[in-house]
Enzyme design. Structure first.
Site, PDB file in Angstrom:
ATOM      1  N   ASP A 153       0.829  -1.206   0.000  1.00 16.02           N
ATOM      2  CA  ASP A 153       0.000   0.000   0.000  1.00 16.02           C
ATOM      3  C   ASP A 153       0.861   1.252   0.000  1.00 16.02           C
ATOM      4  O   ASP A 153       2.090   1.179   0.105  1.00 16.02           O
ATOM      5  CB  ASP A 153      -0.919  -0.002   1.229  1.00 16.02           C
ATOM      6  CG  ASP A 153      -0.134   0.058   2.536  1.00 16.02           C
ATOM      7  OD1 ASP A 153       0.912  -0.610   2.640  1.00 16.02           O
ATOM      8  OD2 ASP A 153      -0.558   0.784   3.453  1.00 16.02           O
ATOM      9  N   GLU A 200       3.411   1.516   2.526  1.00 16.32           N
ATOM     10  CA  GLU A 200       4.518   0.571   2.340  1.00 16.32           C
ATOM     11  C   GLU A 200       4.551  -0.551   3.361  1.00 16.32           C
ATOM     12  O   GLU A 200       5.611  -1.058   3.704  1.00 16.32           O
ATOM     13  CB  GLU A 200       5.869   1.312   2.364  1.00 16.32           C
ATOM     14  CG  GLU A 200       5.875   2.573   1.525  1.00 16.32           C
ATOM     15  CD  GLU A 200       7.258   3.185   1.387  1.00 16.32           C
ATOM     16  OE1 GLU A 200       7.809   3.103   0.284  1.00 16.32           O
ATOM     17  OE2 GLU A 200       7.781   3.721   2.375  1.00 16.32           O
TER      18      GLU A 200
HETATM   19  C1  NOJ Z   1       7.372   2.197   8.239  1.00 18.07           C
HETATM   20  C2  NOJ Z   1       6.315   3.159   7.875  1.00 18.07           C
HETATM   21  O1  NOJ Z   1       5.076   2.831   8.360  1.00 18.07           O
HETATM   22  C3  NOJ Z   1       6.273   3.324   6.411  1.00 18.07           C
HETATM   23  O2  NOJ Z   1       5.239   4.154   6.018  1.00 18.07           O
HETATM   24  C4  NOJ Z   1       7.575   3.845   5.941  1.00 18.07           C
HETATM   25  O3  NOJ Z   1       7.546   4.029   4.576  1.00 18.07           O
HETATM   26  C5  NOJ Z   1       8.680   2.899   6.326  1.00 18.07           C
HETATM   27  N1  NOJ Z   1       8.629   2.556   7.697  1.00 18.07           N
HETATM   28  C6  NOJ Z   1      10.026   3.474   5.977  1.00 18.07           C
HETATM   29  O4  NOJ Z   1      10.291   4.635   6.703  1.00 18.07           O
HETATM   30  C1  NOJ Z   2       6.431   6.973   4.334  1.00 17.38           C
HETATM   31  C2  NOJ Z   2       5.062   7.021   3.795  1.00 17.38           C
HETATM   32  O1  NOJ Z   2       4.291   6.071   4.452  1.00 17.38           O
HETATM   33  C3  NOJ Z   2       5.054   6.764   2.307  1.00 17.38           C
HETATM   34  O2  NOJ Z   2       3.764   6.931   1.807  1.00 17.38           O
HETATM   35  C4  NOJ Z   2       5.984   7.706   1.599  1.00 17.38           C
HETATM   36  O3  NOJ Z   2       6.048   7.359   0.249  1.00 17.38           O
HETATM   37  C5  NOJ Z   2       7.361   7.672   2.209  1.00 17.38           C
HETATM   38  N1  NOJ Z   2       7.313   7.822   3.630  1.00 17.38           N
HETATM   39  C6  NOJ Z   2       8.233   8.787   1.656  1.00 17.38           C
HETATM   40  O4  NOJ Z   2       7.696  10.033   1.960  1.00 17.38           O
END
Ligand code: NOJ
Ligand code: NOJ
Length: 510
Positions: free
Chosen positions: A224, A227
């Protein structure tokens, strides 16, 4: 190795033109007024007028070859997610963050005349962005290669355009759909290219691979936008669908010749996706859209991603196109989604506990996080917090809703299904089912309440950005100070989008 690669790139690809143009543009007025040291937080309006400029400047600092960036490591058109290299390391370009951020620049081009201060520079940066994506699409990454198309699901790259080779949540299949829509909205402006791009080239070499990716992968699980979860997601499906639909319309509006097989594949995918989205993301146990249905009911399905999925697939400026995409901002399941997110997060985050509308006893908008079950704190995992992106998105969604209400010129009918939402802004009892006549005093009152409601989310953002207008990813749920990646590009972009809609609404209802 790097140098060799660079030479090969310059010799072999049209990116050469990009590199040759270099830093020719420095056209933005850089006087003190434009970039105040301290943003004036006295009123919402005073803050917005300062924060608007600061947001653009800080956003541009994160784009390679912009007039404001001091980062020589960013290749032209590369949009870094944040300058933060440690705690957390966000010093990468994400396909999603970039495709969304570039939209803010394209909106500016849509809204302003050619002699506006940023116009030439933004056109150039968008063109760099397109060249850059042409290059990224062709890299072999851990997601796969260009021949199978699988590499297009790769979520992020180094800022010098090398692949990111560590483990990550991949693929993330929202990227291609987002990119199609962003780039097509730029092509539709019909500008004379300054870097040798033309629409046939962009369509065949950049858009078409993304179309194929969506056609071949929309039924497959992917990670999603946050991530974390490998599944099917509302946000992902919506932006994929929107990408295909935009491409389909572009093809027919411009009489682009495509072969029958391709045409068939596309139209079949579009029809199937629309049906799928309408059925799969709703559930008779709840009256809101579910972000990742496979996880329900373990996870509530409430997620700011749903609001993002709705606003980023309905630009409000082309009604006919918007009507073809389900779950517009006035859809009851979307309005309810906002309602339940607000209710959940009002209780969940201590900083929200005492917020009230200043003009009455009604609940104030609140700081909105990603989703109730979130435990990512911006550095590691403890507890989730409100996010600037989510809070700005709530504001923008309400503004777009106002726009639709006023433009549709329809009476507003409050029934059992949307009563709870309207109770957020009107003093209604449990049995108050009413018809608000278009353009009546009640209608105007409702529109004003909605505008105040939308503003209340911006006021929260105002209270948590730093004195200079710097904006990170999150604000702490106990004490309200910012945390997570500093100067997050997407935070600035989402706030600028909300400001843009606030301006439009002010003009519309003046
Ligand atoms: C966990 C976070 O929930 C996610 O959104 C993020 O992209 C990763 N860690 C990397 O920072
Ligand atoms: C974490 C977020 O959850 C994700 O959506 C985003 O792409 C990365 N950080 C980078 O900003």
């Amino acid at each position: 190795m790097l140098i060799l690669w660079l030479i090969a790139l310059v010799a072999a690809s049209p990116i050469q033109q990009v590199l040759n143009i270099g830093k020719a543009f420095n056209i933005v007025d850089q006087d003190d007024d434009f970039h105040p040291d301290i943003v004036n937080k006295t009123t919402l309006d005073s803050w917005i007028s300062d924060q608007y400029n600061v947001s653009w400047i800080n956003l541009l600092k994160n784009i390679g070859n912009s007039s404001y960036t001091q980062d020589e490591n960013l290749y032209p058109g590369v949009i870094v997610a944040s300058p933060s290299k440690i705690m957390p390391d966000y010093y990468y370009q994400w396909t999603r963050d970039s495709a969304l951020t570039i939209r803010s620049l394209i909106h500016y081009l849509q809204d302003n005349s050619h002699d506006s201060p940023f116009y030439e520079e933004f056109q150039l940066l968008v063109e760099y962005y397109i060249w850059n994506n042409y290059h990224l699409q062709r890299l072999t990454t851990k997601s796969g290669d260009f021949v199978t198309g699988k590499t297009l699901g790769e979520p992020k790259f180094l800022v010098n355009n090398l692949p990111f080779d560590l483990n990550w949540g991949r693929p993330q299949s929202d990227g291609p759909g987002l990119r199609i829509t962003s780039i097509l909205s730029f092509i539709k402006l019909n500008l004379d290219s300054v870097t040798g791009l033309n629409s046939t080239f962009i369509f065949n070499e950049v858009i078409k691979p993304d179309i194929y990716y969506v056609i071949n992968n929309w039924t497959n699980d992917s990670f999603d936008l946050w991530e974390e979860i490998n599944s099917l997601h509302f946000f992902t499906s919506m932006v994929q669908f929107k990408g295909l639909l935009d491409a389909w319309n572009f093809i027919s509006d411009n009489n682009i010749e495509i072969d029958n097989v391709f045409a068939n594949e596309m139209s079949t995918a579009i029809a199937n996706m629309r049906k799928f989205i309408q059925i799969y993301y709703v559930n008779d146990k709840v009256n809101y859209v579910l972000e990742s249905p496979k996880l329900f009911p373990k996870r509530s399905g409430l997620d700011a991603a749903v609001l993002l999925g709705s606003i980023h697939t309905h630009d409000m400026l082309d009604n006919q196109l918007d009507d073809l995409v389900p779950f517009n901002v006035d859809n009851t399941y979307i309005l309810n989604h906002l309602l339940y997110l607000i209710n959940d997060m009002r209780a969940r985050y201590p900083i929200n506990h005492n917020l009230k509308f200043t003009f009455g006893e009604k609940p104030h908008g609140v700081g909105i996080g990603r989703y109730p079950e979130d435990i990512y704190d911006g550095y590691g995992t403890t507890e989730g917090n409100p996010w600037f992106i989510s809070t700005a998105t709530a504001s923008e969604m309400i503004l777009k809703y106002i726009y639709k209400l006023v433009n549709d010129k329809q009476d507003l009918i409050i029934t059992k299904s949307n009563l709870e939402f309207f109770k957020l802004i009107l003093n209604l009892g449990d049995n108050d089912l009413l018809i608000v006549k278009y353009d009546s005093d009640d209608f105007k009152n409702l529109v004003n309440r909605l505008l105040e409601f939308s503003d209340s989310f911006l006021i929260i953002i105002k209270n948590h950005v730093d004195a200079h207008g710097g904006i990170s990813e999150q604000f702490n749920k106990y004490h309200g100070f910012m945390q997570g990646a500093r100067d997050l590009t997407w935070s600035y972009s989402s706030l600028l989008n909300a400001f843009r809609w606030r301006e439009k609404i002010k003009k519309l209802i003046m």
